[in-house]
Design an enzyme around this catalytic site. Structure first.
Site, PDB file in Angstrom:
ATOM      1  N   GLU A  82       0.802  -1.221   0.000  1.00  0.00           N
ATOM      2  CA  GLU A  82       0.000   0.000   0.000  1.00  0.00           C
ATOM      3  C   GLU A  82       0.838   1.276   0.000  1.00  0.00           C
ATOM      4  O   GLU A  82       0.304   2.372  -0.191  1.00  0.00           O
ATOM      5  CB  GLU A  82      -0.947  -0.011   1.210  1.00  0.00           C
ATOM      6  CG  GLU A  82      -2.038  -1.068   1.056  1.00  0.00           C
ATOM      7  CD  GLU A  82      -2.943  -1.195   2.270  1.00  0.00           C
ATOM      8  OE1 GLU A  82      -2.539  -0.739   3.351  1.00  0.00           O
ATOM      9  OE2 GLU A  82      -4.034  -1.758   2.123  1.00  0.00           O
ATOM     10  N   GLU A 113       7.300 -22.081   7.170  1.00  0.00           N
ATOM     11  CA  GLU A 113       7.711 -21.232   8.300  1.00  0.00           C
ATOM     12  C   GLU A 113       8.739 -21.897   9.197  1.00  0.00           C
ATOM     13  O   GLU A 113       9.334 -21.259  10.054  1.00  0.00           O
ATOM     14  CB  GLU A 113       6.496 -20.818   9.125  1.00  0.00           C
ATOM     15  CG  GLU A 113       5.863 -21.917   9.937  1.00  0.00           C
ATOM     16  CD  GLU A 113       4.777 -21.358  10.866  1.00  0.00           C
ATOM     17  OE1 GLU A 113       4.907 -21.564  12.080  1.00  0.00           O
ATOM     18  OE2 GLU A 113       3.828 -20.719  10.376  1.00  0.00           O
TER      19      GLU A 113
END
Length: 270
Positions: A82, A113
């Site tokens: 953004e 992960e």
């Protein structure tokens, strides 16, 4: 000896959720959510420390990297994505990395992960250097992907921060700046996409917004560098110009067409 249960894994304060009415479910989720802002307020000193140190490096050409897995990784990618449209920054200044790569943004990647080496490899692909800043995000504070990157980055003199929801976690201890947001157990036990994720989103908003303000990407209270890539944003830009220059819509619209950005209009006309 019984292993200590982390806060994010503690049992919900509510039971028999499946027997609750819809109203009760929603009301109780909201009750838990109301605790988040207060928890975030307690970490403002640590966020301030990060933003001040980050801004100095960023203005010298350094970059901000967010790294995480699952929900935490997605939130980092979201915040990074953004920055270019909102503040007109190049895409390579704030970068979000997620365990498992871009595929993991939409679909979980098995065991990604748990790899302690991969995050540093992902950072090396960007020629990471000591002007950069690495912010690891993990509700548990134990995610190996994040922990491995923070340890290596800190060894190499790179500024590091860790955003977690468990105090005293390995990631908090590994990072130079520990941002520990204690929101308490989740409404659904262990579902850290809820309060923990929301708290992380709030802190990421604070970090990136404060950084953009400090490096001059905001004037007054306006996003003067935003990309004008749809009708809504063009209209917003016109109204920014109207407000700043005290002119009518048509004149502001013409100025925006002539100069191409709110920033350029204000530089020329103020």
């Amino acid at each position: 000896m019984t292993k200590h249960t982390s806060i994010t894994e503690q049992s919900s304060l509510y039971n028999d959720l499946e027997h609750m009415s819809t109203t009760a479910i929603l009301t109780n989720i909201n009750k838990e959510d109301s605790k988040i802002a207060a928890a975030v307020s307690k970490v403002i000193p640590q966020v301030e420390e990060l933003v001040n140190a980050l801004a100095v490096r960023f203005q010298k050409g350094g970059r901000l990297f967010y790294i995480g897995a699952g929900t935490s990784g997605r939130l980092g990618v979201l915040d990074a994505s953004e920055i270019p449209p909102t503040y007109g920054m190049p895409h390579d200044r704030v970068i979000g990395l997620i365990a498992g790569g871009d595929t993991a943004i939409r679909k979980a990647v098995e065991n990604a992960e748990d790899d302690t080496e991969q995050a540093w490899k992902d950072l090396e692909a960007y020629q990471i250097n000591d002007l950069d800043t690495v912010v690891g995000i993990a509700a548990s504070g134990t995610t190996p992907y994040v922990l491995g990157a923070l340890n290596t980055a800190r060894e190499k003199g790179i500024l590091t921060a860790g955003i977690t929801n468990n105090p005293g976690s390995p990631i908090a201890l590994a990072a130079a700046i520990a941002i520990e947001i204690v929101v308490g157990p989740e409404f659904v036990t262990g579902s850290t996409r809820m309060k923990s994720g929301t708290s992380q989103k709030l802190v990421l908003n604070m970090i990136s917004t404060a950084l953009m303000i400090k490096i001059g990407r905001v004037e007054g209270n306006k996003m003067v560098n935003m990309q004008l890539n749809n009708h809504k944003l063009v209209d917003r830009g016109i109204r920014f110009i109207m407000d700043e220059l005290h002119i009518d819509y048509k004149e502001a619209e013409q100025l925006l067409k002539n100069y191409g950005s709110v920033k350029e209009v204000l530089l020329a006309k103020k």
